[in-house]
Design an enzyme around this catalytic site. Sequence first.
Site, PDB file in Angstrom:
ATOM      1  N   SER A  17       0.842  -1.195   0.000  1.00 18.83           N
ATOM      2  CA  SER A  17       0.000   0.000   0.000  1.00 18.83           C
ATOM      3  C   SER A  17       0.876   1.244   0.000  1.00 18.83           C
ATOM      4  O   SER A  17       2.021   1.217   0.466  1.00 18.83           O
ATOM      5  CB  SER A  17      -0.931   0.011   1.223  1.00 18.83           C
ATOM      6  OG  SER A  17      -1.838   1.099   1.162  1.00 18.83           O
ATOM      7  N   ASP A  18       0.332   2.312  -0.536  1.00 14.15           N
ATOM      8  CA  ASP A  18       1.053   3.582  -0.532  1.00 14.15           C
ATOM      9  C   ASP A  18       0.038   4.722  -0.536  1.00 14.15           C
ATOM     10  O   ASP A  18      -1.068   4.573  -1.063  1.00 14.15           O
ATOM     11  CB  ASP A  18       1.980   3.701  -1.745  1.00 14.15           C
ATOM     12  CG  ASP A  18       2.952   4.862  -1.617  1.00 14.15           C
ATOM     13  OD1 ASP A  18       3.951   4.707  -0.891  1.00 14.15           O
ATOM     14  OD2 ASP A  18       2.705   5.921  -2.211  1.00 14.15           O
ATOM     15  N   GLN A  19       0.432   5.840   0.063  1.00 13.61           N
ATOM     16  CA  GLN A  19      -0.460   6.999   0.123  1.00 13.61           C
ATOM     17  C   GLN A  19       0.293   8.264  -0.274  1.00 13.61           C
ATOM     18  O   GLN A  19       1.406   8.515   0.198  1.00 13.61           O
ATOM     19  CB  GLN A  19      -1.028   7.170   1.532  1.00 13.61           C
ATOM     20  CG  GLN A  19      -2.035   8.321   1.647  1.00 13.61           C
ATOM     21  CD  GLN A  19      -2.557   8.486   3.069  1.00 13.61           C
ATOM     22  OE1 GLN A  19      -1.863   9.006   3.922  1.00 13.61           O
ATOM     23  NE2 GLN A  19      -3.768   8.003   3.321  1.00 13.61           N
TER      24      GLN A  19
END
Length: 212
Positions: free
Chosen positions: A79-81
């Site tokens: 995941s990445d934001q």
Amino acid sequence: MHDDNSNPPVPQPRLILGSTSRYRRELLQRLRLPFEVSAPDVDETPLPGEAPAALATRLALAKAQAVAQQHPNAIVIGSDQVADLNGQSIGKPGSHERARAQLRLMSGQSVVFQTAIAVVCCASGFAQQDLAPVRVRFRDLSDSEIETYLLAEQPYDCAGSAKSEGLGISLLAAIESDDPTALIGLPLIRTCELLRQAGLDPLASTPTGSAA
């Protein structure tokens, strides 16, 4: 003598969270699935002209793939934001000064937090990803409010310098999302859907808790 013809429970696949983020780890623990944590070795430098949503999606998949290559039989979550302010990528500040600058920039603005999720399993050939955008409207913030908040919560490891699950909620005027945990760092609704597609249903057997 009684014959027990019931089938033994099917063991769940091994699950790995490809992230060292304590926020993602705490969110994944809500699903009550045993999982491990592995740090992905991924260069997070944006490509020239790369849009925030594209950056988050590319990095989420790259993180999952990097860990999955080391553990080919496991199901791996990446995941990445990236915070998106009018097309400008805003990442983790890393320092008080940069956090102050970020919050000044976002004061009174609408920011889209682009949170990407990827699930990969090399053994089965499964690789899917999704994006959970969250639109956040910041209040008009005074310098004293910004300083008080930063000293209280020190959100230097959070994209956009605000922890909505903590005191950072006081900086905001509105949040719009169909997957609210995405703002904290892991969109659990989309995560559950991708895990089911990969063959790991959080409700398929009695949960045993997290091994993280």
